[in-house]
Design a protein around this motif. Structure first.
Motif, PDB file in Angstrom:
ATOM      1  N   THR A 184       2.033  -6.691  -1.620  1.00  0.00           N
ATOM      2  CA  THR A 184       2.800  -5.751  -2.807  1.00  0.00           C
ATOM      3  C   THR A 184       3.781  -6.610  -3.509  1.00  0.00           C
ATOM      4  OG1 THR A 184       2.601  -4.099  -0.968  1.00  0.00           O
ATOM      5  CG2 THR A 184       4.401  -3.837  -2.666  1.00  0.00           C
TER       6      THR A 184
ATOM      7  N   ILE B 151      -4.854  -4.559 -14.823  1.00  0.00           N
ATOM      8  CA  ILE B 151      -5.690  -4.252 -13.667  1.00  0.00           C
ATOM      9  C   ILE B 151      -6.996  -5.292 -13.727  1.00  0.00           C
ATOM     10  CG2 ILE B 151      -7.340  -2.453 -12.638  1.00  0.00           C
ATOM     11  CD1 ILE B 151      -3.995  -1.687 -12.863  1.00  0.00           C
TER      12      ILE B 151
ATOM     13  N   TYR C 142      -7.101  -5.609   0.990  1.00  0.00           N
ATOM     14  CA  TYR C 142      -8.498  -6.129   0.727  1.00  0.00           C
ATOM     15  C   TYR C 142      -8.776  -6.782   2.365  1.00  0.00           C
ATOM     16  CZ  TYR C 142      -5.626 -10.151  -0.604  1.00  0.00           C
ATOM     17  OH  TYR C 142      -4.710 -11.134  -0.142  1.00  0.00           O
TER      18      TYR C 142
ATOM     19  N   PHE D  90       3.131  -2.401  -7.079  1.00  0.00           N
ATOM     20  CA  PHE D  90       1.420  -2.470  -6.849  1.00  0.00           C
ATOM     21  C   PHE D  90       1.278  -3.038  -5.522  1.00  0.00           C
ATOM     22  CE2 PHE D  90       1.451  -6.888  -8.595  1.00  0.00           C
ATOM     23  CZ  PHE D  90       0.419  -7.517  -7.780  1.00  0.00           C
ATOM     24  N   ARG D  91       0.108  -2.405  -4.961  1.00  0.00           N
ATOM     25  CA  ARG D  91      -0.308  -2.829  -3.648  1.00  0.00           C
ATOM     26  C   ARG D  91      -1.721  -2.892  -3.485  1.00  0.00           C
ATOM     27  NH1 ARG D  91      -1.939  -0.942   1.276  1.00  0.00           N
ATOM     28  NH2 ARG D  91      -1.006  -1.508   3.163  1.00  0.00           N
ATOM     29  N   LEU D  92      -2.046  -4.029  -3.053  1.00  0.00           N
ATOM     30  CA  LEU D  92      -3.451  -4.321  -3.230  1.00  0.00           C
ATOM     31  C   LEU D  92      -3.906  -4.711  -1.788  1.00  0.00           C
ATOM     32  CD1 LEU D  92      -6.029  -5.145  -4.898  1.00  0.00           C
ATOM     33  CD2 LEU D  92      -5.129  -7.556  -4.856  1.00  0.00           C
TER      34      LEU D  92
ATOM     35  N   SER E 262      -4.535   5.183  -8.378  1.00  0.00           N
ATOM     36  CA  SER E 262      -5.290   4.415  -7.518  1.00  0.00           C
ATOM     37  C   SER E 262      -6.402   3.908  -8.172  1.00  0.00           C
ATOM     38  CB  SER E 262      -5.529   5.265  -6.285  1.00  0.00           C
ATOM     39  OG  SER E 262      -4.357   5.780  -5.668  1.00  0.00           O
TER      40      SER E 262
ATOM     41  N   PHE F 178     -12.360  -3.197 -10.857  1.00  0.00           N
ATOM     42  CA  PHE F 178     -11.566  -1.556 -10.227  1.00  0.00           C
ATOM     43  C   PHE F 178     -11.730  -0.532 -11.030  1.00  0.00           C
ATOM     44  CE2 PHE F 178      -9.980  -5.213  -7.881  1.00  0.00           C
ATOM     45  CZ  PHE F 178      -9.385  -4.805  -6.717  1.00  0.00           C
TER      46      PHE F 178
ATOM     47  N   LEU G  96      -6.243  -0.553  -4.775  1.00  0.00           N
ATOM     48  CA  LEU G  96      -5.174  -0.966  -5.425  1.00  0.00           C
ATOM     49  C   LEU G  96      -4.369   0.348  -5.825  1.00  0.00           C
ATOM     50  CD1 LEU G  96      -3.372  -2.848  -7.278  1.00  0.00           C
ATOM     51  CD2 LEU G  96      -5.000  -2.464  -9.036  1.00  0.00           C
TER      52      LEU G  96
END
Length: 174
Positions: A118, A38, A135, A131-133, A55, A42, A65
């Motif tokens: 992702t 990570i 921004y 994982f899905r970021l 999350s 975050f 994230l």
């Protein structure tokens, strides 16, 4: 003198980069058996009641994230990923990139001023880790290195006895 100053600058920037790399924290999910680094900044916002993931949010730039595991219906990783891509499209995201293999997948999308990326990997026992970021589009280039490191760091835990098929040599992981 100029050479000494240049060498000192390079040495300091290398040291700062190494120190910044140490700020990453490891997230391990026991239920699905995966690990992910990570990025600094975050903070944990919530964890799934069922133990599937967590999350995180970066308060300094508004990025979010999500990290989660998924049990694959019929054990088919590629179908699971393609269904998730469809859900993103249904949410008005324009899919800008997708690459799906039997072992890993990456896809990204754009909606207005927001971008998401992702990454998914197949795990042992018919499951997957994602994982899905998400921004702001204006931060696109600042997240390139973050995404590369995270894509590389998403991996099965050590207990995975039958790791998924590796990506073909020479293919980019994201």
């Amino acid at each position: 003198m100029l050479r000494s100053l240049t060498a000192l600058t390079l040495l300091l920037s290398s040291a700062l980069s190494a120190a910044a790399a140490d700020d990453w924290i490891s997230y391990a999910n026991a239920r699905f058996g995966y690990v992910l680094d990570i990025p600094p900044g975050f903070e944990l916002q919530s964890q799934g009641d069922n133990g599937d993931g967590a999350s995180f949010q970066a308060n300094d730039n508004g990025a979010t994230l999500s990290v989660f595991g998924s049990t694959l219906l019929d054990g088919d990783f590629e179908t699971d990923v393609n269904e998730r891509i469809g859900v993103e499209r249904d949410g008005s995201w324009r899919i800008a990139y997708s690459r799906v293999t039997a072992a890993w997948a990456s896809f990204s999308g754009v909606r207005g001023e927001e971008v998401f990326y992702t990454r998914a990997i197949a795990l042992c026992d018919g499951s997957a880790a994602y994982f899905r970021l998400q921004y702001r589009k204006s931060r696109l280039t600042s997240f390139d290195g973050v995404i590369s490191r995270m894509a590389e760091a998403l991996r099965p835990s050590e207990g995975c006895q039958h790791p998924p098929i590796a990506a073909v040599a020479g293919e980019a992981p994201n």
